[in-house]
Design a protein around this motif. Structure first.
Motif, mmCIF file in Angstrom:
data_model
loop_
_atom_site.group_PDB
_atom_site.id
_atom_site.type_symbol
_atom_site.label_atom_id
_atom_site.label_comp_id
_atom_site.label_asym_id
_atom_site.label_seq_id
_atom_site.Cartn_x
_atom_site.Cartn_y
_atom_site.Cartn_z
ATOM 1 N N PHE A 187 8.235 15.175 -4.986
ATOM 2 C CA PHE A 187 8.610 13.862 -4.462
ATOM 3 C C PHE A 187 7.427 13.050 -3.955
ATOM 4 N N GLY A 188 6.224 13.646 -3.987
ATOM 5 C CA GLY A 188 5.072 12.963 -3.401
ATOM 6 C C GLY A 188 4.773 11.618 -4.020
ATOM 7 N N SER A 189 5.183 11.446 -5.266
ATOM 8 C CA SER A 189 4.942 10.158 -5.922
ATOM 9 C C SER A 189 5.967 9.112 -5.522
ATOM 10 N N TYR A 190 7.066 9.569 -4.883
ATOM 11 C CA TYR A 190 8.157 8.650 -4.579
ATOM 12 C C TYR A 190 8.265 8.303 -3.104
ATOM 13 N N ILE A 191 8.034 9.311 -2.242
ATOM 14 C CA ILE A 191 8.274 9.094 -0.815
ATOM 15 C C ILE A 191 7.047 9.492 -0.016
ATOM 16 N N SER A 192 7.008 9.055 1.238
ATOM 17 C CA SER A 192 5.838 9.291 2.082
ATOM 18 C C SER A 192 5.809 10.732 2.578
ATOM 19 N N PRO A 193 4.598 11.273 2.866
ATOM 20 C CA PRO A 193 4.507 12.619 3.446
ATOM 21 C C PRO A 193 5.264 12.715 4.761
ATOM 22 N N GLU A 194 5.283 11.624 5.542
ATOM 23 C CA GLU A 194 6.000 11.642 6.815
ATOM 24 C C GLU A 194 7.493 11.859 6.605
ATOM 25 N N LEU A 195 8.023 11.292 5.524
ATOM 26 C CA LEU A 195 9.449 11.453 5.244
ATOM 27 C C LEU A 195 9.757 12.896 4.869
ATOM 28 N N ILE A 196 8.864 13.513 4.103
ATOM 29 C CA ILE A 196 9.050 14.929 3.767
ATOM 30 C C ILE A 196 9.001 15.775 5.030
ATOM 31 N N ASP A 197 8.062 15.466 5.937
ATOM 32 C CA ASP A 197 7.974 16.204 7.205
ATOM 33 C C ASP A 197 9.257 16.044 8.010
ATOM 34 N N GLU A 198 9.827 14.846 7.984
ATOM 35 C CA GLU A 198 11.049 14.597 8.755
ATOM 36 C C GLU A 198 12.228 15.386 8.201
ATOM 37 N N MET A 199 12.218 15.616 6.893
ATOM 38 C CA MET A 199 13.281 16.432 6.307
ATOM 39 C C MET A 199 13.320 17.806 6.961
ATOM 40 N N TYR A 200 12.120 18.345 7.259
ATOM 41 C CA TYR A 200 12.058 19.665 7.876
ATOM 42 C C TYR A 200 12.387 19.608 9.357
ATOM 43 N N TYR B 95 -3.321 -4.762 -5.307
ATOM 44 C CA TYR B 95 -2.028 -5.315 -4.896
ATOM 45 C C TYR B 95 -0.985 -4.204 -4.711
ATOM 46 N N LEU B 96 -0.865 -3.333 -5.710
ATOM 47 C CA LEU B 96 0.157 -2.284 -5.653
ATOM 48 C C LEU B 96 -0.126 -1.277 -4.537
ATOM 49 N N THR B 97 -1.401 -1.001 -4.278
ATOM 50 C CA THR B 97 -1.746 -0.077 -3.187
ATOM 51 C C THR B 97 -1.282 -0.623 -1.847
ATOM 52 N N ALA B 98 -1.583 -1.895 -1.599
ATOM 53 C CA ALA B 98 -1.192 -2.506 -0.321
ATOM 54 C C ALA B 98 0.321 -2.517 -0.160
ATOM 55 N N MET B 99 1.038 -2.873 -1.226
ATOM 56 C CA MET B 99 2.494 -2.970 -1.131
ATOM 57 C C MET B 99 3.154 -1.586 -1.021
ATOM 58 N N THR B 100 2.618 -0.619 -1.762
ATOM 59 C CA THR B 100 3.203 0.730 -1.724
ATOM 60 C C THR B 100 2.994 1.381 -0.363
ATOM 61 N N ASP B 101 1.843 1.142 0.244
ATOM 62 C CA ASP B 101 1.590 1.697 1.582
ATOM 63 C C ASP B 101 2.629 1.194 2.580
ATOM 64 N N ILE B 102 2.963 -0.088 2.476
ATOM 65 C CA ILE B 102 3.979 -0.658 3.374
ATOM 66 C C ILE B 102 5.334 -0.012 3.106
ATOM 67 N N LEU B 103 5.652 0.154 1.832
ATOM 68 C CA LEU B 103 6.929 0.761 1.446
ATOM 69 C C LEU B 103 7.059 2.177 2.009
ATOM 70 N N LEU B 104 6.037 2.995 1.801
ATOM 71 C CA LEU B 104 6.098 4.387 2.255
ATOM 72 C C LEU B 104 6.054 4.491 3.770
ATOM 73 N N GLU B 105 5.374 3.548 4.402
ATOM 74 C CA GLU B 105 5.299 3.546 5.863
ATOM 75 C C GLU B 105 6.679 3.405 6.486
ATOM 76 N N GLU B 106 7.558 2.673 5.816
ATOM 77 C CA GLU B 106 8.923 2.480 6.305
ATOM 78 C C GLU B 106 9.901 3.471 5.674
#
Length: 743
Positions: free
Chosen positions: A443-456, A500-511
């Motif tokens: 899932f690393g390509s789809y969701i943030s590492p923080e979200l994976i940590d929260e699953m645990y 452009y995509l890096t900046a936008m994806t970082d915001i997406l994964l941050e939330e």
């Protein structure tokens, strides 16, 4: 399966090692082979020192034993008397004074192994002998002289000296059972002159533990299968008149029975000292003060009357300082005084088998309790239980068991409990990280590492495969991107898109959004899967606002880079479409190639809203479903229209997200208020009032985006509609719905 085998094998090793260590700590003192002793000495090092620490917590510094007094050869005495060793004439004077002061037993921790040189007719040895005779002429009074067993490198008597036959202890033993044999050393055997005074004799033989600390006191010595009392024991016998009995009925079961109780011995005839304290727990008088005191000194009489006086040295130059559990530099005579105090007061340890049973029970029981608790899978409960168990056992042992005379081997009990907890925690951490690594790969390509940590942390794992639920779909697209490829080289296009995509994806994964895919310049994402998010719609709207802000920052950066980028890059805009509804997410595709993605009618609507935003000249459009689901009070937004998008028969009310409310400018607030009034008049078919509002809001639209004056915007659209409806009113059943004819 393998992880369970490793887990339980680890527990078996930990408990077995701890149990063996407890066993070795019990037997190490009796082992003679130095090689074996060295290998297992770690057990007594940790166990004994931990017990010493706990034992010191139980000592009462206020207690004071007046029956045992130290006549101290201190530095002050050596200075006043002016000689070392102290002369026999001085000792005669001390004995005479102690007789006058009422002492009952005088125990010398001083060897008298050589005759004194004398110039007069009367030898100083004879003078001291006469003082001893005078002292012992009082019924019950006795002087004790020390001797040694097996002094290293010195000759010993082949047969036991005759004088010792008077001190043979009563013994009951089975055939063939005896303690470790010893010989009497000639090196420090008392001189004949003093022996002829009928003094008592007690051997002084101390062997430190493997860590150099003195804990064991040799109470009896086996000399030619006859058993002799130690110096401290003889002081007890002479003071009390008791006739103790040594019992050796079974191998390893050696008991010494006294009037005050029973005490266990090891194979060497040693007993573990149960400490009363250091020099602060006993009266102490310098021998110089005794010599100088007047015979009628009432203070001296009060101190010495009916006491056992131990004559020993605390002077640094006397080299009689010992490392003990209560003091690392304790004068050696206090070691004997603690033993005599122990014998007089019956202050003995419980039988070793009782303490051993408790040691096994705590080790096995505590470890098993920790294992059972860990089956619940709650790390906080595991930690608190471990702390509670160790703290409870420590408190119970220190303040209940030790004062009662138990000597529990607690170090390796705690070692087993802590290691069992740590081993299980380590394995859980390792396996969790292993699973987490798998999820990050998946899932690393789809969701943030923080979200994976929260699953645990929440215990909610993502559901793989098709899974339906209320989620929020999120589409973005760069306006007129097809023209970018005409203006930029392939290298420039890749560089621009990556930034452009890096900046936008970082915001997406941050939330905690999930990236579905990139399609050229488009970002397709969703919120609420694979990890459920209660505020998925709010997060999606917040991401939209942050992305528009980030694009503004990027445009300013690109402008600052001068001619590197053409004008079209300086004016780049992005459109966003957001919708909330029933969405299916999961791994979809073939058995050999799949992708974690989303499907559903709600997804299609989000895509249509992103496309429809172009027709209204806006950049962020969402649906009524999202606004009803989100925390709408956080945002400044305006109702845009009620439309039928291409491919949909049901109308949907749409909204433009203007800004996060707390960050909104006065211009946006005013625009929202006036435009909303215009919409109300429009729905009521009050065309003139609506036109007035929309013309006013148009000025604000142009002020909001001054570079887009030639472009369409919501106010322009509604001005045109109102003018058309004013000339050609809608039918009576008009519902205000506008049908889009193109994407």
């Amino acid at each position: 399966m393998l992880s369970k085998i490793i887990k339980y094998l680890g527990f078996i090793i930990i408990i077995s090692f701890s149990a063996l260590s407890v066993f070795f700590s019990l037997t190490e003192r009796d082992i003679e082979d130095p090689r074996i002793k060295e290998k297992i000495s770690y057990t007594t090092f940790f166990e004994n020192r931990f017990f010493d620490f706990r034992m010191r917590q139980t000592l009462d510094p206020k207690k004071f034993d007046k029956k045992l007094v130290m006549a101290d050869i201190d530095d002050y005495s050596l200075k006043e008397l002016g000689q070392w060793p102290v002369g026999r004439q001085t000792w005669a004077n001390v004995i005479d004074k102690l007789r006058i002061y009422g002492a009952k037993v005088i125990a010398f921790d001083v060897f008298f192994a050589e005759n004194s040189m004398s110039c007069g007719e009367t030898s100083v040895d004879d003078i001291m002998a006469q003082s001893i005779v005078n002292f012992q002429s009082i019924p019950g009074n006795k002087v004790i002289l020390p001797y040694s067993l097996d002094t290293q490198g010195a000759d010993h008597f082949e047969e036991m000296p005759d004088q010792l036959y008077n001190f043979v202890l009563d013994t009951k033993n089975s055939e063939g059972i005896e303690l470790k044999p010893k010989k009497v050393s000639k090196a420090v055997w008392p001189i004949e002159t003093l022996l002829n005074t009928d003094v008592s004799l007690g051997h002084i033989q101390v062997e430190a533990d493997s860590d150099g600390i003195m804990r064991h006191y040799q109470l009896v010595g086996n000399i030619d299968t006859l058993y002799m009392p130690s110096y401290g024991l003889q002081a007890y016998i002479d003071y009390t008149g008791d006739s103790p009995v040594l019992e050796m009925l079974n191998i390893g079961d050696y008991k010494f029975k006294l009037a005050s109780g029973n005490i266990e011995l090891n194979y060497k005839g040693e007993a573990n000292v149960r400490w009363f304290g250091n020099e602060r727990q006993f009266p102490r008088v310098s021998i110089a003060d005794i010599v100088k005191a007047y015979p009628e000194d009432e203070n001296m009489k009060e101190i010495f009357n009916n006491t056992i006086v131990f004559v020993g040295a605390s002077a640094y130059g006397a080299y009689d300082l010992r490392h003990t559990p209560v003091d690392p530099m304790l004068p050696g005579v206090y070691f004997h005084m603690n033993m005599t105090h122990m014998l007089l007061n019956g202050h003995f340890y419980k039988p070793q088998q009782n303490s051993t049973f408790l040691s096994w029970a705590i080790l096995i029981g505590g470890s098993l309790i920790i294992l059972i608790i860990q089956f619940f899978g709650n790390p906080i409960l595991d930690l608190l239980s471990t702390i509670f168990i160790i703290g409870g056992i420590y408190y119970y042992d220190t303040y209940h068991l030790i004062p009662q005379g138990y000597e529990v081997k607690l170090f390796f009990c705690f070692f087993s409990i802590i290691c069992s907890y740590s081993w299980n925690t380590f394995l859980h951490f390792y396996l969790a990280n292993k699973d987490k690594a798998f999820l990050k790969n998946a899932f690393g390509s789809y969701i943030s590492p923080e979200l994976i940590d929260e699953m645990y942390s929440t215990g909610q794992h993502p559901s793989l495969g098709g899974d339906s639920g209320t989620r929020t779909a999120f589409f973005t697209d760069i306006q007129s991107f097809s023209t970018f490829s005409e203006k930029l080289s392939a290298t420039q296009l890749v560089e621009l898109l990556n930034e452009y995509l890096t900046a936008m994806t970082d915001i997406l994964l941050e939330e905690k959004g999930t990236l579905d895919k990139y399609e050229g310049d488009a970002i397709i994402a969703f919120f609420g899967a694979p990890m459920p998010l209660e505020d998925h719609s709010t997060r999606a709207l917040r991401v939209a606002v942050k992305m528009q802000r980030a694009l503004l920052v990027l445009r300013e950066k690109w402008v600052s880079e001068g001619d590197k980028w053409p004008q079209i890059v300086h004016e780049m805009r992005m459109r966003i479409g957001i919708n909330t509804g029933e969405i299916v997410t999961g791994n979809m595709g073939s058995a050999s190639r799949m992708n974690y993605t989303m499907m559903g009618d709600s997804v299609n609507l989000a895509a249509r809203l992103e496309e429809a935003a172009k027709q209204y000249g806006i950049f962020t459009q969402t649906s009524k479903f999202t606004m009803e689901d989100c925390q709408s009070e956080q945002f400044l937004y305006r109702e845009l229209d009620t439309i039928r998008v291409v491919g949909k028969s049901e109308p949907v009310t749409t909204y433009e997200i203007l800004e996060i409310k707390e960050d909104a400018s006065d211009l946006l607030i005013k625009l929202q208020e006036i435009f909303s009034k215009g919409i109300s008049h429009y729905k009521a078919q009050e065309w003139d009032q609506a036109l007035a509002c929309f013309k006013e809001s148009l000025e604000l639209e142009l002020e909001r985006f001054p570079l887009l004056k030639e472009k369409t915007n919501p106010s322009k659209i509604y001005i045109e509609r109102c003018e058309q409806f004013k000339e050609l009113p809608p039918p009576p059943n008009w519902d205000g719905v506008f049908t889009l004819t193109s994407k």
